[in-house]
Design a protein around this motif. Structure first.
Motif, mmCIF file in Angstrom:
data_model
loop_
_atom_site.group_PDB
_atom_site.id
_atom_site.type_symbol
_atom_site.label_atom_id
_atom_site.label_comp_id
_atom_site.label_asym_id
_atom_site.label_seq_id
_atom_site.Cartn_x
_atom_site.Cartn_y
_atom_site.Cartn_z
ATOM 1 N N VAL A 172 46.232 1.481 -23.667
ATOM 2 C CA VAL A 172 46.052 0.131 -24.187
ATOM 3 C C VAL A 172 46.481 0.107 -25.646
ATOM 4 O O VAL A 172 45.956 0.841 -26.478
ATOM 5 N N ASN A 173 47.444 -0.717 -25.971
ATOM 6 C CA ASN A 173 47.897 -0.896 -27.348
ATOM 7 C C ASN A 173 47.981 -2.391 -27.646
ATOM 8 O O ASN A 173 48.167 -3.205 -26.746
ATOM 9 N N GLN A 174 47.830 -2.724 -28.914
ATOM 10 C CA GLN A 174 48.001 -4.120 -29.284
ATOM 11 C C GLN A 174 49.456 -4.541 -29.142
ATOM 12 O O GLN A 174 49.750 -5.707 -28.917
ATOM 13 N N ARG A 175 50.348 -3.573 -29.268
ATOM 14 C CA ARG A 175 51.764 -3.852 -29.112
ATOM 15 C C ARG A 175 52.306 -3.033 -27.948
ATOM 16 O O ARG A 175 51.563 -2.352 -27.259
ATOM 17 N N GLU A 176 53.614 -3.099 -27.748
ATOM 18 C CA GLU A 176 54.224 -2.348 -26.671
ATOM 19 C C GLU A 176 54.069 -0.843 -26.911
ATOM 20 O O GLU A 176 53.855 -0.382 -28.024
ATOM 21 N N LEU A 177 54.221 -0.085 -25.826
ATOM 22 C CA LEU A 177 54.170 1.361 -25.928
ATOM 23 C C LEU A 177 55.231 1.880 -26.894
ATOM 24 O O LEU A 177 56.296 1.285 -27.042
ATOM 25 N N LEU A 189 63.155 0.010 -7.238
ATOM 26 C CA LEU A 189 62.117 0.709 -7.985
ATOM 27 C C LEU A 189 60.771 0.501 -7.311
ATOM 28 O O LEU A 189 60.351 -0.644 -7.091
ATOM 29 N N LEU A 190 60.112 1.597 -6.979
ATOM 30 C CA LEU A 190 58.772 1.557 -6.400
ATOM 31 C C LEU A 190 57.791 1.896 -7.509
ATOM 32 O O LEU A 190 57.721 3.035 -7.971
ATOM 33 N N VAL A 191 57.050 0.891 -7.954
ATOM 34 C CA VAL A 191 56.246 1.018 -9.170
ATOM 35 C C VAL A 191 54.758 0.996 -8.825
ATOM 36 O O VAL A 191 54.240 0.000 -8.318
ATOM 37 N N LEU A 192 54.086 2.105 -9.110
ATOM 38 C CA LEU A 192 52.643 2.183 -8.910
ATOM 39 C C LEU A 192 51.950 1.569 -10.125
ATOM 40 O O LEU A 192 52.222 1.943 -11.262
ATOM 41 N N LYS A 193 51.060 0.636 -9.856
ATOM 42 C CA LYS A 193 50.405 -0.085 -10.957
ATOM 43 C C LYS A 193 48.932 -0.247 -10.641
ATOM 44 O O LYS A 193 48.538 -0.961 -9.721
ATOM 45 N N GLN A 194 48.094 0.436 -11.413
ATOM 46 C CA GLN A 194 46.654 0.333 -11.221
ATOM 47 C C GLN A 194 46.128 -0.983 -11.786
ATOM 48 O O GLN A 194 46.649 -1.499 -12.782
ATOM 49 N N LYS A 195 45.117 -1.510 -11.146
ATOM 50 C CA LYS A 195 44.486 -2.745 -11.601
ATOM 51 C C LYS A 195 43.480 -2.390 -12.695
ATOM 52 O O LYS A 195 42.287 -2.254 -12.450
ATOM 53 N N ALA A 196 44.008 -2.207 -13.906
ATOM 54 C CA ALA A 196 43.161 -1.780 -15.015
ATOM 55 C C ALA A 196 43.702 -2.353 -16.305
ATOM 56 O O ALA A 196 44.848 -2.795 -16.385
ATOM 57 N N GLU A 197 42.845 -2.337 -17.313
ATOM 58 C CA GLU A 197 43.230 -2.878 -18.619
ATOM 59 C C GLU A 197 44.434 -2.124 -19.174
ATOM 60 O O GLU A 197 44.488 -0.902 -19.140
ATOM 61 N N GLY A 198 45.396 -2.861 -19.649
ATOM 62 C CA GLY A 198 46.561 -2.246 -20.261
ATOM 63 C C GLY A 198 47.798 -2.228 -19.393
ATOM 64 O O GLY A 198 48.914 -2.230 -19.904
ATOM 65 N N THR A 199 47.627 -2.212 -18.072
ATOM 66 C CA THR A 199 48.803 -2.061 -17.213
ATOM 67 C C THR A 199 49.677 -3.310 -17.196
ATOM 68 O O THR A 199 50.893 -3.201 -17.025
ATOM 69 N N ASP A 200 49.096 -4.490 -17.368
ATOM 70 C CA ASP A 200 49.914 -5.709 -17.366
ATOM 71 C C ASP A 200 50.876 -5.723 -18.544
ATOM 72 O O ASP A 200 52.073 -5.999 -18.388
#
Length: 206
Positions: free
Chosen positions: A12-17, A56-67
């Motif tokens: 989780v970052n305030q800006r992009e990774l 692209l097969l993208v695994l994305k957890q339903k958690a803070e930060g992933t969006d």
């Protein structure tokens, strides 16, 4: 079709990774002179031809930060693909944010449902909770052993050294190949399997 498997990180970052330029080890195809946050981007650059169609097969957890991190992922993939004329489709595999066996088995099934005959598979093991790369490897193993004419082209891991400020992308495909060798040796019921494995790896006894 060439298909690229990766995971959206949880950071989780305030800006992009943070974007970094990865130094490629043992695989010149992974050399990519631009700063990115996702090691799968250099893989796409190295293994896809201009104008080619990929998935692209993208695994994305339903958690803070992933969006937020997924938005950064889309942007970086789009920049590369538009520059190279690559036609791409992203298929998101959403994962519940827990570590139960049921959740990981569901992820495994979701992955293999997207793999078909004649696919060339590429995967990044950098991000995700610790069990997720295991699930990715399980899916790759299943595909190679059970789906006709499936080939694993490259598996990578991106490493960041905070102390030395070094960013490296490793080609770890050989680990997958070694696992296949071990599986085949077990099926052969060899008398001295370890000696055979050592010979393959060019080990020498002192």
């Amino acid at each position: 079709m060439k298909k690229f498997i990766c995971t959206i990180p949880l950071q989780v970052n305030q800006r992009e990774l943070e974007k970094v330029v990865y130094d490629a080890v043992d695989n010149p195809k992974l050399v990519y002179g631009e700063a990115v946050s996702f090691p799968i981007v250099p893989v796409i650059n190295g293994y896809v031809n201009d104008g080619e169609k990929i998935e692209l097969l993208v695994l994305k957890q339903k958690a803070e930060g992933t969006d937020l991190n997924y938005e950064a992922f889309q942007k970086q993939v789009s920049q590369l693909c538009e520059k190279r004329g690559i036609i791409y489709e992203i298929k998101i595999i959403e994962i519940i944010f827990d570590e139960t066996s049921g959740t990981h088995l569901k992820t495994f099934l979701s992955l293999i449902e997207h793999i078909g005959e004649n696919d060339d598979l590429y995967a990044c093991m950098t991000y995700g909770t610790k069990p997720i790369p295991i699930v990715e490897m399980m899916a790759l193993n299943y595909a190679v052993r059970n789906v006709r004419h499936v080939h694993v082209g490259c598996i990578v891991y991106g490493q960041k050294s905070w102390e030395r400020n070094i960013n490296v992308i490793y080609d770890i495909t050989s680990l997958f190949v070694m696992d296949e060798v071990v599986h085949d040796i077990a099926a052969m019921k060899m008398e001295h399997p370890l000696k055979y494995i050592q010979d393959i790896l060019y080990f020498t006894e002192e």
